[in-house]
Write a protein that holds these residues in place. Structure first.
Motif, PDB file in Angstrom:
ATOM      1  N   ASP A 172       0.871  -1.173   0.000  1.00  0.00           N
ATOM      2  CA  ASP A 172       0.000   0.000   0.000  1.00  0.00           C
ATOM      3  C   ASP A 172       0.913   1.230   0.000  1.00  0.00           C
ATOM      4  OD1 ASP A 172      -2.644   1.315   0.436  1.00  0.00           O
ATOM      5  OD2 ASP A 172      -1.595   2.036   2.219  1.00  0.00           O
ATOM      6  N   THR A 173       0.647   2.202  -0.867  1.00  0.00           N
ATOM      7  CA  THR A 173       1.499   3.385  -0.930  1.00  0.00           C
ATOM      8  C   THR A 173       1.217   4.332   0.235  1.00  0.00           C
ATOM      9  OG1 THR A 173      -0.079   4.499  -2.394  1.00  0.00           O
ATOM     10  CG2 THR A 173       1.756   3.308  -3.430  1.00  0.00           C
ATOM     11  N   GLU A 193       0.806   8.227   1.573  1.00  0.00           N
ATOM     12  CA  GLU A 193       0.603   9.625   1.186  1.00  0.00           C
ATOM     13  C   GLU A 193       1.640  10.453   1.941  1.00  0.00           C
ATOM     14  OE1 GLU A 193      -3.122  12.509   0.491  1.00  0.00           O
ATOM     15  OE2 GLU A 193      -2.726  12.129   2.605  1.00  0.00           O
ATOM     16  N   ARG A 232       1.474  17.133  -1.475  1.00  0.00           N
ATOM     17  CA  ARG A 232       1.178  15.734  -1.153  1.00  0.00           C
ATOM     18  C   ARG A 232       1.648  14.849  -2.305  1.00  0.00           C
ATOM     19  NH1 ARG A 232      -2.437  15.082   3.115  1.00  0.00           N
ATOM     20  NH2 ARG A 232      -3.209  17.066   3.936  1.00  0.00           N
ATOM     21  N   TYR A 233       2.346  13.773  -1.944  1.00  0.00           N
ATOM     22  CA  TYR A 233       2.900  12.861  -2.930  1.00  0.00           C
ATOM     23  C   TYR A 233       2.608  11.424  -2.506  1.00  0.00           C
ATOM     24  CZ  TYR A 233       5.528  17.073  -4.194  1.00  0.00           C
ATOM     25  OH  TYR A 233       5.876  18.348  -4.556  1.00  0.00           O
ATOM     26  N   ARG A 234       2.787  10.480  -3.441  1.00  0.00           N
ATOM     27  CA  ARG A 234       2.623   9.064  -3.144  1.00  0.00           C
ATOM     28  C   ARG A 234       3.970   8.357  -3.277  1.00  0.00           C
ATOM     29  NH1 ARG A 234      -2.293   8.359  -0.780  1.00  0.00           N
ATOM     30  NH2 ARG A 234      -1.507   6.234  -0.648  1.00  0.00           N
TER      31      ARG A 234
END
Length: 346
Positions: free
Chosen positions: A110-111, A113, A169-171
């Motif tokens: 699961d990535t 955030e 915000r990045y993944r």
């Protein structure tokens, strides 16, 4: 007849045995085996280099499974001990052992955030990364100070490297390394600099790095979206006229104190390339990581004749703007009197 009774007995025995076998298979393979949590989603973290025993220890320590023994039995039979893959795995409460092992063995993470907040110094960036990812903060700090590599791979130096990091915000996958983190943020930076943004920077006769530096000043000057393009316009007007920026935030960077409310004349004497009261042009690097709003304020500045501004009295966060120094002094005196009323000396 006797043979019929024997037959029925054998049939019942086989039926019971088959049922027990099917139940056992269901229990080991498909029965939901993740402990439901009242506190939100459950995650299994497997560090890079982690072993099968580490996985078992983590599952037991955090009480993630209803029946750890059935998981361990199936894991060994499927060869999982030799196929442990690092990462952050979401454990849905309906997962049975077979589905859980498939997820783990295929590395179906699961990535994360990743939230990048504005920062002023490299150690602050490194701490943000380590709080949210597995990556080593010491390694990132080392990468951010490798001058030759930064220039060759990213076209920045140890002073301007912070322009690669735009808050937002990045993944990421949790087990991202420091090098992968840097590469990914540089890629996001390249995507931000679209052809249209590059064209706007060219029209202002600024490089992308210079836009970041100016945007960092604008960001430290105000949090008000309405004022950002106006303040950007003031600084651009001053640059075009060859005037010093005389930006208080750069001075606070130079003296190492961002908590100052009242800049004193002695502060303006500090010997630093970031002292824009003494040095012409932009400072050598950003004084904070500029967000998209601040960057776009510089790329789309308000068109006006203002050359001066100061914080507005009353603490609203807005600024008062002026085209002449005489008008600016009036605004500044109002602000100074307001500080006096609050007995703020510094």
């Amino acid at each position: 007849m006797l043979w019929r009774r024997v037959g029925w007995t054998l049939f019942v025995v086989l039926l019971i045995a088959g049922g027990i076998g099917l139940y056992g298979a269901w229990r080991v393979l498909w029965r939901p085996n993740v402990e439901p949590s009242p506190f939100g989603p459950a995650y299994l973290y497997i560090r890079t280099g982690g072993t099968y025993q580490d996985v078992l220890d983590s599952l037991e320590r955090h009480e993630l499974l209803l029946e750890p023994a059935t998981f361990a039995w199936l894991a060994e039979h499927k060869g999982y001990p030799a196929q442990v893959r690092p990462g952050r795995y979401l454990l849905e409460s309906n997962l049975g052992n077979a589905a859980l092992l498939e997820k783990l063995m295929q590395g179906q993470q699961d990535t994360v955030e990743f939230v990048l907040d504005a920062f002023k110094y490299k150690p602050q960036l490194a701490r943000q990364m380590q709080r949210q990812l597995e990556a080593d903060s010491t390694q990132l700090r080392r990468l951010l100070n490798q001058q030759a590599t930064l220039q060759r791979q990213y076209r920045v130096d140890t002073t301007t490297v912070l322009t690669l990091f735009i808050p937002g915000r990045y993944r990421f996958v949790w087990n991202t390394s420091a090098q992968q983190f840097l590469d990914s943020m540089a890629a996001h930076h390249r995507r931000f600099w679209s052809a249209e943004r590059q064209r706007r920077a060219d029209s202002l006769r600024l490089s992308p790095t210079q836009v970041h530096v100016l945007a960092s000043i604008v960001q430290r000057e105000t949090a008000k979206p309405e004022d950002k393009p106006v303040i950007a316009g003031v600084y651009l007007n001053r640059l075009r006229r060859g005037m010093r920026l005389q930006a208080d935030p750069t001075l606070l960077w130079a003296i190492g104190n961002f908590g100052v409310k009242r800049v004193l004349n002695k502060d303006k004497l500090v010997d630093s390339p970031y002292n824009t009261y003494k040095q012409k042009g932009l400072p050598p690097g950003p004084i904070t990581s500029a967000n998209r709003q601040s960057l776009d304020a510089v790329l789309k500045p308000a068109q006006h004749d203002y050359l001066f501004f100061c914080a507005r009295a009353g603490g609203s966060g807005y600024s008062d703007f002026a085209a002449s120094y005489a008008e600016h002094k009036k605004n500044a005196r109002k602000y100074q009197r307001w500080l006096d009323s609050l007995k703020i000396k510094r």
